[in-house]
Scaffold this active site. Structure first.
Site, PDB file in Angstrom:
ATOM      1  N   ASP A 262      -2.060  54.657 -18.620  1.00 35.72           N
ATOM      2  CA  ASP A 262      -3.082  55.047 -19.586  1.00 35.72           C
ATOM      3  C   ASP A 262      -3.186  56.568 -19.714  1.00 35.72           C
ATOM      4  O   ASP A 262      -3.219  57.287 -18.715  1.00 35.72           O
ATOM      5  CB  ASP A 262      -4.435  54.473 -19.129  1.00 35.72           C
ATOM      6  CG  ASP A 262      -5.569  54.850 -20.053  1.00 35.72           C
ATOM      7  OD1 ASP A 262      -5.524  54.456 -21.226  1.00 35.72           O
ATOM      8  OD2 ASP A 262      -6.498  55.548 -19.599  1.00 35.72           O
ATOM      9  N   GLU A 299       1.177  56.079 -22.214  1.00 35.73           N
ATOM     10  CA  GLU A 299       0.376  56.334 -23.415  1.00 35.73           C
ATOM     11  C   GLU A 299       0.076  57.824 -23.432  1.00 35.73           C
ATOM     12  O   GLU A 299      -0.431  58.373 -22.457  1.00 35.73           O
ATOM     13  CB  GLU A 299      -0.941  55.563 -23.390  1.00 35.73           C
ATOM     14  CG  GLU A 299      -1.760  55.817 -24.657  1.00 35.73           C
ATOM     15  CD  GLU A 299      -3.271  55.711 -24.472  1.00 35.73           C
ATOM     16  OE1 GLU A 299      -3.976  55.678 -25.491  1.00 35.73           O
ATOM     17  OE2 GLU A 299      -3.745  55.662 -23.322  1.00 35.73           O
TER      18      GLU A 299
END
Length: 603
Positions: A262, A299
């Site tokens: 993330d 990401e």
């Protein structure tokens, strides 16, 4: 590679449980074994502030906490299980599990067709077991990999997962560690890979006791979610080790195939070897040991190929990264939304650029960010970019959590699906999009701290100021918000939804038939004169995709010799208004409004 050290509670049959915790400033550390009468065991200090001790009677199921300097008792930062939530004792977990996936080999990345899902809202049960029940449907659709939003233990029973505070512990309300192992085992037996979303850029606020043990955080930086984790300051070797051990555990002990990292732009590290590079080196070493393929997928909003370039070329060596530019290019064209970060997008030529070169902002000035961003990704293989038209962020971070189903017509959903599934990139679907799920996906939490709940409510409202969205943001703390976000899975008794799902299924089958021939190098993309029709051709795969994004019929004159139409979204069998099939033989093709026609080279 830096310091590597096992941490947490490790059970071995006939020996007991070895407890290891990092607490460099402590003068004394004890483990409290909870039972009818608590047992206290003093741990021995070792190098760098690690404390170790053996409890021979501590078996799987034993609850324990750590006591620091005769002060408060805290759960284990590296706890494998929090059966009673984030504030209560940790639990010893049996490392042994009867795996049945011995014949499973991870898929080549180019064969991944990813299905992102949230455990709590995907099924009626809201558990790992609930996902298992629906694996036959995903298999029949053609999905080859599921991506689980974060499952690290968070407060309460409702959360997206990005407020996790025990990175090693699978959420108790989802089914805990055994529930996760059963799910992974079932996926592998169904031929489906498992990607796990992990959060290494911050820890959630409630139940986060790590600072009582050591300097896990640094004042050098801030993140949008609070204090930054300490990846490059004093004692950072041991914070890095904490997360390296976490990644290796999921891959090795839970048989996870890939980790989605993330928001790596918030992993702040100015050291000589970036945390992400060292993490990849650890994973490469494990892959060699296990003789398995593992993938790290980042990401990032930086459009930086350094993440995925090989280590020997100065990159971090990650397998792939999410590519927001592709989503934004599609979304702005089909919705005409240009608020907030969408202000940098909305031009039809962006679709051509992102198909050929991946990043649109590849050293370009961003009007929204007021600075130049990005690097050139043209030579990076297409499989290194994960693309989608919807995901948890792009849907859930809208004020009302509307899916694309609520923003565009039924007909437009089909060319959008073709843009994702017939692109050269690694495609990802967001749960429910394949049949046009109408329930929103909204932001939800179940914190117990009232001040924190109010801060979350206020923060959400601040996020929406850059957008012209109307209405009132749903209360993230309300159970109703969570329930409203659950999938209905109602395609079987709804003709239109079933037709859309069958259309997705056909696109997936088509992709699988040509996947080995997909590349950016062998792709041509052009727009018609008034920029209403996009045509992209996979020359080596013999596939031609023609999309009319406008609300009017459009006639073009492609060279049809040697080609045949294999898919027309306007066909009545896909719920369309009827195709202009009578025009194919004339050499002209008239596309219905908001439609896609796919041609394939004749054998």
């Amino acid at each position: 590679m830096g310091i590597t050290r096992a941490i947490g509670a490790h059970y071995a049959q006939e020996e007991g449980t070895t407890f290891t915790v990092w607490a460099p400033a402590a003068e004394q550390v004890e483990v409290i074994i909870h039972g009818k009468s608590d047992q206290t065991i003093a741990l021995q200090r070792e190098a760098y502030g690690y404390w170790v001790g053996l409890a021979e009677d501590a078996k799987p199921g034993t609850r324990y906490t750590f006591k620091l300097d005769n002060d408060n008792k805290f759960p284990d930062p590296a706890s494998l299980s929090q059966p009673d939530g984030v504030h209560k004792a940790s639990e010893v977990v049996d490392p042994n599990y009867s795996w049945t996936d011995q014949n499973w080999k991870n898929l080549p990345l180019e064969e991944y067709i990813v299905y992102e899902l949230h455990v709590g809202t995907f099924s009626e049960e809201g558990t790992f077991a609930g996902i298992i029940n629906k694996l036959p449907e995903l298999k029949e659709l053609g999905i080859t990999a599921i991506e689980l939003m974060p499952i690290a233990q968070f407060p309460g029973k409702r959360n997206w997962g990005y407020d996790g505070v025990y990175p090693f512990a699978a959420q108790n309300s989802y089914g805990g560690p055994d529930g996760l192992r059963k799910l992974v085992d079932a996926c592998h037996n169904a031929g489906i890979a498992v990607v796990l979303d992990v959060v290494y850029n911050h820890l959630g606020p409630e139940g986060n006791y790590t600072s009582n043990f050591g300097p896990y955080f640094t004042d050098k930086y801030n993140t949008p979610w609070g204090a930054a984790l300490n990846f490059d300051d004093a004692h950072s070797d041991h914070v890095r080790n904490f997360f390296f051990q976490n990644a290796l555990m999921w891959l090795r002990d839970f048989h996870i195939d890939a980790l989605r990292l993330d928001a790596v732009h918030a992993i702040l590290d100015t050291g000589a070897k970036h945390f992400l590079q060292e993490l990849q080196e650890h994973v490469d070493h494990l892959a060699t040991q296990q003789n398995k393929l593992y993938y790290l997928i980042a990401e990032s909003d930086l459009n930086d190929v350094r993440l995925i370039d090989p280590i020997k070329e100065g990159g971090y060596g990650l397998a792939a990264q999410w590519m927001d530019d592709y989503h934004h290019a599609i979304h702005t064209i089909v919705t005409s939304e240009t608020d907030g970060y969408y202000a940098d997008f909305g031009k039809p030529e962006h679709l051509v650029k992102t198909l050929k070169h991946s990043f649109i902002y590849n050293g370009m000035y961003s009007e929204y960010r007021k600075r130049t961003i990005g690097t050139d990704a043209t030579i990076n293989p297409a499989k290194q970019f994960v693309v989608c038209s919807q995901n948890h962020d792009q849907v859930g971070n809208r004020m009302l959590g509307e899916r694309l189903t609520q923003l565009v017509s039924f007909e437009m959903l089909k060319p959008v699906a073709a843009m994702v599934l017939l692109s050269p990139y690694t495609p990802m679907l967001f749960m429910g999009e394949e049949y046009g799920e109408e329930n929103p996906f909204q932001f939800f939490v179940s914190h117990t701290d009232k001040d924190l709940v109010e801060a979350v409510r206020k923060g959400r409202k601040e996020e929406f100021k850059a957008f012209a969205w109307q209405g009132e943001a749903p209360d993230p703390q309300s159970e109703e918000t969570f329930n409203n976000s659950k999938l209905q899975h109602n395609y079987s008794n709804n003709k239109k939804k079933n037709q859309l799902r069958e259309f997705y299924k056909s696109l997936i089958q088509l992709r699988k038939s040509i996947v080995q021939k997909l590349s950016k190098e062998n792709l041509e993309a052009i727009l018609n004169d008034d920029e209403t029709v996009l045509r992209f051709t996979h020359t080596s795969a013999g596939l031609d995709c023609i999309i009319n994004f406008s609300k009017e019929p459009q006639t073009i004159a492609p060279e049809l010799k040697g080609w045949e139409v294999v898919l027309d979204s306007a066909d009545e069998k896909w719920g369309g208004p009827g195709s202009y099939s009578s025009n194919y033989s004339s050499g002209d093709i008239t596309l219905q409004p908001e439609s896609v026609i796919v041609l394939q080279a004749k054998a």
